[in-house]
Design an enzyme around this catalytic site. Structure first.
Site, short mmCIF file in Angstrom:
data_model
loop_
_atom_site.label_atom_id
_atom_site.label_comp_id
_atom_site.label_asym_id
_atom_site.label_seq_id
_atom_site.Cartn_x
_atom_site.Cartn_y
_atom_site.Cartn_z
N HIS A 123 -1.44 -8.28 10.87
CA HIS A 123 -2.47 -7.38 10.35
C HIS A 123 -2.48 -6.11 11.18
CE1 HIS A 123 -6.74 -6.05 9.77
NE2 HIS A 123 -6.32 -6.17 8.52
N GLU A 158 0.64 -6.22 7.02
CA GLU A 158 -0.38 -5.45 6.31
C GLU A 158 -0.61 -4.18 7.08
OE1 GLU A 158 -4.23 -3.64 5.72
OE2 GLU A 158 -3.58 -4.60 7.57
N ASP A 198 -2.09 0.26 6.53
CA ASP A 198 -2.93 1.17 5.77
C ASP A 198 -2.29 2.54 5.71
OD1 ASP A 198 -5.51 -0.62 5.79
OD2 ASP A 198 -4.75 -0.60 7.84
N HIS A 212 -5.31 3.33 9.82
CA HIS A 212 -6.36 2.62 9.08
C HIS A 212 -7.51 3.53 8.68
CE1 HIS A 212 -10.06 0.20 8.63
NE2 HIS A 212 -9.24 -0.57 7.94
N GLU A 266 -2.00 -0.77 2.01
CA GLU A 266 -3.32 -0.51 1.44
C GLU A 266 -3.69 0.97 1.59
OE1 GLU A 266 -6.19 -3.13 3.15
OE2 GLU A 266 -5.16 -4.91 2.42
#
Length: 126
Positions: free
Chosen positions: A8, A35, A37, A50, A103
């Site tokens: 993450h 994962e 961003d 992020h 994301e």
């Protein structure tokens, strides 16, 4: 149903979040996915960070979207690395057998100069 182990934002317990070092750590320590961003710079370059702002994870201040990529390159993550671009991230991941979860709370077009993201990735890593 098997559990998939994701890094993450890389592996922030060992390296700064969303840093190249954190992604390398996750890849070399058994992560099956990563994962991360994305935010767009003022000049439309997707970068890996992020928050919409810089102050929590870099030595910069203000909004990511208020800086061009060249301007963002002056700021550093806590380990001294620059904020990576999506291209940097994809080159780092290369052909590693991992799932990617990218994301964004912003709209990022799936096309870049009429290339799909998959074609863009293939051009970067071969």
């Amino acid at each position: 149903m098997a559990t998939t182990i994701f890094g993450h934002r890389g592996c922030p317990a060992h390296e700064p979040e969303n840093s190249p070092a954190g992604f390398r750590y996750a890849l070399t320590h058994g992560a099956e996915g990563i994962e991360t961003d994305l935010h767009l710079t003022k000049d439309g370059v997707p970068v890996i960070i992020h928050d919409e702002t810089l102050h929590r994870t870099t030595n910069g201040t203000g909004q990511v979207a208020d800086y061009t990529l060249a301007e963002l390159r002056q700021f550093r993550l806590p380990n001294g690395e620059c904020i990576p671009t999506l291209a940097d991230f994809l080159q780092l991941v290369g052909t590693a057998p991992v799932q990617l979860n990218l994301e964004s709370n912003q709209f990022i077009s799936a096309k870049r100069n009429d290339q799909t993201v998959a074609e863009y990735y293939h051009d970067l890593v071969g």
